[in-house]
Design a protein around this motif. Structure first.
Motif, PDB file in Angstrom:
ATOM      1  N   UNK A 242       0.789  -1.123  -0.641  1.00 48.52           N
ATOM      2  CA  UNK A 242       0.368   0.159   0.637  1.00 48.52           C
ATOM      3  C   UNK A 242       1.020   1.324   0.217  1.00 48.52           C
ATOM      4  N   UNK A 243       1.479   1.573   0.451  1.00 47.33           N
ATOM      5  CA  UNK A 243       2.837   2.342   0.675  1.00 47.33           C
ATOM      6  C   UNK A 243       3.910   2.516  -0.557  1.00 47.33           C
ATOM      7  N   UNK A 244       4.190   1.266  -1.149  1.00 51.36           N
ATOM      8  CA  UNK A 244       4.254   1.606  -2.552  1.00 51.36           C
ATOM      9  C   UNK A 244       3.518   2.048  -3.143  1.00 51.36           C
ATOM     10  N   UNK A 245       2.202   1.866  -3.798  1.00 53.27           N
ATOM     11  CA  UNK A 245       1.294   2.134  -4.792  1.00 53.27           C
ATOM     12  C   UNK A 245       0.544   3.645  -4.227  1.00 53.27           C
ATOM     13  N   UNK A 246       0.422   3.986  -3.067  1.00 51.48           N
ATOM     14  CA  UNK A 246       0.299   4.834  -2.650  1.00 51.48           C
ATOM     15  C   UNK A 246       0.903   5.943  -3.464  1.00 51.48           C
ATOM     16  N   UNK A 247       2.367   5.789  -2.376  1.00 53.25           N
ATOM     17  CA  UNK A 247       3.520   7.296  -2.758  1.00 53.25           C
ATOM     18  C   UNK A 247       3.809   7.143  -4.526  1.00 53.25           C
ATOM     19  N   UNK A 248       3.570   6.019  -5.017  1.00 54.24           N
ATOM     20  CA  UNK A 248       3.675   5.979  -6.619  1.00 54.24           C
ATOM     21  C   UNK A 248       3.103   7.163  -6.859  1.00 54.24           C
ATOM     22  N   UNK A 249       1.592   6.609  -6.925  1.00 54.60           N
ATOM     23  CA  UNK A 249      -0.103   7.541  -7.186  1.00 54.60           C
ATOM     24  C   UNK A 249      -0.296   8.569  -7.023  1.00 54.60           C
ATOM     25  N   UNK A 250       1.137   9.336  -6.190  1.00 55.68           N
ATOM     26  CA  UNK A 250       0.470  11.042  -5.328  1.00 55.68           C
ATOM     27  C   UNK A 250      -0.289  10.829  -4.511  1.00 55.68           C
ATOM     28  N   UNK A 251      -0.934   9.316  -3.678  1.00 57.46           N
ATOM     29  CA  UNK A 251      -1.696  10.120  -2.487  1.00 57.46           C
ATOM     30  C   UNK A 251      -1.183  10.045  -1.634  1.00 57.46           C
ATOM     31  N   UNK A 252      -1.150  10.894  -0.785  1.00 59.56           N
ATOM     32  CA  UNK A 252       0.194  11.093   0.079  1.00 59.56           C
ATOM     33  C   UNK A 252      -0.817  11.183   1.515  1.00 59.56           C
ATOM     34  N   UNK A 253      -1.842  11.448   1.146  1.00 61.28           N
ATOM     35  CA  UNK A 253      -2.533  10.463   2.410  1.00 61.28           C
ATOM     36  C   UNK A 253      -2.579   9.423   3.296  1.00 61.28           C
ATOM     37  N   UNK A 254      -3.151   8.372   2.360  1.00 57.10           N
ATOM     38  CA  UNK A 254      -2.928   6.654   3.250  1.00 57.10           C
ATOM     39  C   UNK A 254      -1.400   6.601   2.134  1.00 57.10           C
ATOM     40  N   UNK A 255      -0.797   7.283   1.705  1.00 56.75           N
ATOM     41  CA  UNK A 255       0.886   6.624   2.130  1.00 56.75           C
ATOM     42  C   UNK A 255       1.214   6.947   3.882  1.00 56.75           C
ATOM     43  N   UNK A 256       1.108   8.134   4.023  1.00 54.65           N
ATOM     44  CA  UNK A 256       1.550   9.007   5.397  1.00 54.65           C
ATOM     45  C   UNK A 256       1.115   7.444   6.836  1.00 54.65           C
ATOM     46  N   UNK A 257      -0.248   7.377   6.444  1.00 52.58           N
ATOM     47  CA  UNK A 257      -0.977   6.676   6.911  1.00 52.58           C
ATOM     48  C   UNK A 257      -0.061   5.079   7.440  1.00 52.58           C
ATOM     49  N   UNK A 258      -0.255   4.991   5.742  1.00 54.17           N
ATOM     50  CA  UNK A 258       0.040   3.558   6.231  1.00 54.17           C
ATOM     51  C   UNK A 258       1.869   3.293   6.725  1.00 54.17           C
ATOM     52  N   UNK A 259       2.473   4.537   6.206  1.00 52.72           N
ATOM     53  CA  UNK A 259       4.354   4.444   6.794  1.00 52.72           C
ATOM     54  C   UNK A 259       3.819   4.437   8.670  1.00 52.72           C
ATOM     55  N   UNK A 260       2.980   5.520   8.668  1.00 51.87           N
ATOM     56  CA  UNK A 260       2.725   5.246  10.686  1.00 51.87           C
ATOM     57  C   UNK A 260       2.303   3.848  10.891  1.00 51.87           C
ATOM     58  N   UNK A 261       1.477   3.123  10.458  1.00 52.55           N
ATOM     59  CA  UNK A 261       1.640   1.737  11.163  1.00 52.55           C
ATOM     60  C   UNK A 261       2.888   1.335  10.915  1.00 52.55           C
ATOM     61  N   UNK A 262       3.401   1.199   9.899  1.00 52.33           N
ATOM     62  CA  UNK A 262       4.987  -0.034   9.357  1.00 52.33           C
ATOM     63  C   UNK A 262       5.809   0.770  10.819  1.00 52.33           C
ATOM     64  N   UNK A 263       5.611   2.118  10.960  1.00 51.98           N
ATOM     65  CA  UNK A 263       6.535   2.496  11.933  1.00 51.98           C
ATOM     66  C   UNK A 263       6.027   1.868  13.281  1.00 51.98           C
ATOM     67  N   UNK A 264       4.606   1.886  13.388  1.00 51.83           N
ATOM     68  CA  UNK A 264       4.456   1.838  14.523  1.00 51.83           C
ATOM     69  C   UNK A 264       4.331  -0.120  15.031  1.00 51.83           C
ATOM     70  N   UNK A 265       4.568  -1.014  14.041  1.00 48.52           N
ATOM     71  CA  UNK A 265       4.654  -2.278  13.947  1.00 48.52           C
ATOM     72  C   UNK A 265       5.915  -2.721  14.394  1.00 48.52           C
ATOM     73  N   UNK A 266       6.902  -1.586  13.679  1.00 47.27           N
ATOM     74  CA  UNK A 266       8.431  -2.144  13.437  1.00 47.27           C
ATOM     75  C   UNK A 266       8.664  -1.482  15.081  1.00 47.27           C
ATOM     76  N   UNK A 267       8.397  -0.487  15.591  1.00 45.24           N
ATOM     77  CA  UNK A 267       8.795  -0.315  17.341  1.00 45.24           C
ATOM     78  C   UNK A 267       7.772  -1.019  17.565  1.00 45.24           C
ATOM     79  N   UNK A 268       6.767  -2.455  17.312  1.00 43.10           N
ATOM     80  CA  UNK A 268       6.237  -3.031  18.645  1.00 43.10           C
ATOM     81  C   UNK A 268       7.472  -4.331  18.794  1.00 43.10           C
ATOM     82  N   UNK A 269       8.032  -4.128  17.195  1.00 41.00           N
ATOM     83  CA  UNK A 269       8.779  -5.628  17.260  1.00 41.00           C
ATOM     84  C   UNK A 269      10.610  -5.463  17.271  1.00 41.00           C
ATOM     85  N   UNK A 270      10.173  -3.751  17.962  1.00 45.41           N
ATOM     86  CA  UNK A 270      11.762  -4.021  18.158  1.00 45.41           C
ATOM     87  C   UNK A 270      12.693  -3.502  16.809  1.00 45.41           C
ATOM     88  N   UNK A 271      12.391  -3.113  15.777  1.00 42.04           N
ATOM     89  CA  UNK A 271      12.754  -3.323  14.350  1.00 42.04           C
ATOM     90  C   UNK A 271      13.677  -1.862  14.472  1.00 42.04           C
TER      91      UNK A 271
END
Length: 653
Positions: A242-271
């Motif tokens: 989703x992050x890759x597709x939304x960024x490529x298509x210029x839909x910055x709001x869903x890309x921003x939310x996808x990146x936020x969830x990715x960051x949250x899951x990475x932090x939860x997994x201590x990555x």
């Protein structure tokens, strides 16, 4: 010239906004140039007039589209739509613009203006009875309360939206409501089946309309569901796509939310890549104008890079923090001033309308006084007119009485004429009965006499055979007379309908001769036929009846071994067929009255006349728009001729 000023003014506003928000100068110049070229081309080409409701709807659609791409562009489209809709007093256009502006201020964390615009839009939709707009706005208010942490209010409004959505014909709006329903109830364990049903129902609708922003939102909801189900790997895979597709298509709001969830899951997994996704989230928010939502994340990145000893990167995020705070302040002050200015303008308009209403009341009062004066003048005029009309009424009543007397006399004359006609018809009935009695008496008497002879057995076999043949001939003739009378009476009835068709006498005469073959053979007659191939416009049954009776008369009055000539010729638009015999002819005193109801068959030279048949023949020919004539030939014998109209070419098809 006016359009040029508008474009330059709008370009200046875009430039000021670009400078304030820290956008790259070159990028904004290109964006402004593209927008102005598109705007000018659309207006100048006359596709959509700049001051029209269609243009307002187009601006609102663009504003909705850019909410997921560039929030500031969405704001400008909505503001312009609101201004034009206000000028046109287009309630639907204003409601849609307020709806978008509410979304804009909600994404800029200005809750006061967000809810104010939502309330204004909701009141307008209710005034229009726009169920689609009301349902969609309830869903947005539910999202507002969900983001504000007020879950009960969010559930209340999404349920109201669902109640309306089930009755909507527009399934795309219902799908948006279903998406919000899933978002609000995502963490409610008792409603997981309903959440899955809502997501499954909404997806094919969004696919059918190719609604990318809605599909991105649906993917985010699905990843949240996977995270709640502890399926982190599948969720991260979907988020990465989703992050890759939304960024490529210029839909910055869903890309921003996808990146936020990715960051949250990475932090939860201590990555370690959680910081990378936070940076990507900030980048998407900067591109799309959603920086106001990023304040806590920008602080987190600033602290992290400061601790890591990376002052350059920390300085960048320090600038982002400053930009966010400045924008929040600007959005709050500018938005509130814009809101106050807009409603001050509305108040001024209301004041002008009130003054106009007062002036209209004063004018109405003056008009009422004028109408009262006119009423008095009119009342006196009516009295005068009534007096005049009363005199005219009595004068016309006198004239009408005189006219009725004349009409009554005319009706009396008409009644007398009809009585005379009825007497004539009654006389015709009596004569008809007399004719029928006369024509039936002789054949029936012959049949009775022959029957008596046969009963007494006074005849030899040869004589009996001849008498039986005579009985057959007499009975056939009697039946023919009966058919003649029946056909004629049918033609006299009020329900009779004349139905002509193309008729060729050359094809019809042989049928009659075959029918009369025994009579022709018994007299050894010679029949000469020369009728040509002309086609007339007539009724076949009527015409064949005329042929049968005229040829029968010619055979009956012809001497032994006589000759009967049947000939036809055309003249312009009619055909005349003649049947001539060499019999005794018709007496001169009978000839003028041959086709009348009186003076029939008197002194016919010892021969039985045609009787009622000739009267019927004449009546049939008249109904077929023709003429029937009778006369005597110079060399002796009688001739009967009829004329009928030829069939026209279009009647032969």
């Amino acid at each position: 010239m006016k359009q040029g000023h508008v474009l330059l003014l709008f370009a200046g506003r875009l430039k000021k906004k670009a400078h304030f928000f820290g956008y790259n100068s070159t990028v904004w110049k290109i964006s402004v140039a593209v927008y102005l070229l598109c705007y000018a081309g659309t207006v100048q080409a006359g596709v959509i007039p700049a001051d029209s409701m269609r243009y307002v709807d187009q601006l609102n659609r663009q504003a909705i589209l850019f909410q997921q791409k560039e929030l500031d562009s969405a704001f400008h489209y909505a503001t312009q739509a609101r201004e034009i809709a206000t000028r046109l007093d287009y309630t639907k256009g204003k409601a849609d613009a307020w709806h978008v502006l509410g979304n804009y201020y909600g994404l800029n964390t200005n809750n006061y203006l967000c809810i104010r615009y939502y309330i204004d839009a909701l009141q307008a939709y209710k005034k229009l009875n726009d169920s689609s707009g009301i349902g969609q706005l309830y869903a947005r208010i539910s999202a507002y309360y969900q983001q504000s942490g007020q879950h009960p209010s969010a559930v209340h409004y999404v349920n109201k939206a669902m109640d309306i959505g089930r009755r909507l014909r527009n399934d795309s709006m219902y799908a948006i409501i279903l998406s919000q329903y899933a978002d609000v109830n995502m963490e409610d364990a008792s409603k997981q089946d309903s959440v899955q049903w809502a997501l499954a129902t909404a997806r094919p609708v969004f696919n059918r309309y190719h609604d990318k922003p809605a599909l991105f939102q649906l993917e985010l909801l699905n990843t949240r569901r996977l995270l709640l189900e502890k399926d982190t790997a599948a969720a991260r895979e979907k988020l990465h796509t989703l992050l890759t597709t939304a960024s490529a298509d210029g839909y910055h709001y869903p890309a921003m939310n996808a990146a936020r969830l990715m960051a949250a899951t990475s932090a939860g997994m201590h990555q370690a890549d959680s910081i990378q996704y936070l940076a990507q989230m900030i980048a998407s928010s900067v591109k799309g104008g959603y920086r106001s939502l990023m304040l806590p994340y920008a602080i987190q990145l600033y602290d992290w890079y400061t601790k890591q000893g990376k002052p350059d990167t920390a300085a960048y995020y320090s600038g982002v923090l400053l930009d966010i705070l400045q924008k929040r302040t600007a959005v709050k002050s500018d938005g509130e001033m814009d809101y106050i200015s807009f409603y001050t303008q509305q108040h001024d308009i209301h004041s002008l309308k009130l003054k106009r209403a007062i002036q209209e009341k004063i004018l109405s009062k003056q008009q009422l006084e004028g109408r009262i004066r006119l009423f008095l003048v009119g009342f006196l005029s009516i009295l005068l007119v009534l007096a005049t009309l009363t005199g005219i009424y009595f004068f016309r009543a006198f004239r009408k009485t005189k006219k009725n007397a004349i009409l009554l006399a005319s009706k009396n004359r008409e009644i007398n004429e009809k009585n005379i006609l009825l007497r004539e018809h009654d006389d015709f009935k009596n004569k008809l009965v007399s004719v029928v009695a006369h024509d039936f008496r002789s054949p029936l008497s012959n049949i009775i006499n022959i029957a008596v002879f046969l009963k007494e057995e006074v005849l030899m076999p040869e004589e009996a055979n001849e008498w039986m043949m005579e009985v057959e001939r007499t009975a056939g003739y009697t039946l023919q007379i009966f058919d003649n009378i029946q056909a004629w009476i049918s033609s006299q009835s009020s329900g009779f309908v004349y139905t002509p068709e193309p008729c060729t006498p050359a094809d019809m005469i042989p049928e009659v001769l075959q029918y009369l073959e025994k009579m022709i053979s018994s007299k050894q007659l010679q029949i000469v036929v020369d009728t040509g191939s002309s086609t007339v416009w007539a009724n076949r049954e009527m015409l064949q009846f005329v042929h049968r009776n005229l040829i029968h008369n010619a055979i009956k009055f012809s001497p032994e071994k006589g000759v009967i000539h049947i000939t036809a010729h055309t003249d312009h638009d009619s055909m005349t067929l003649s049947i001539a015999d060499n019999g005794p002819g018709i007496q001169e005193d009978i000839l003028p009255h041959l086709f009348e109801y009186s003076n029939k068959k008197e002194n016919s030279g010892g021969h039985e006349g045609a009787g009622l048949a000739l009267i019927i023949c004449r009546d049939f020919i008249d109904k077929m728009n023709g003429q029937l004539k009778a006369g005597n030939l110079p060399e002796g014998g009688a001739i009967f001729s009829y004329s009928l109209p030829l069939a026209k070419p279009n009647q032969l098809q």
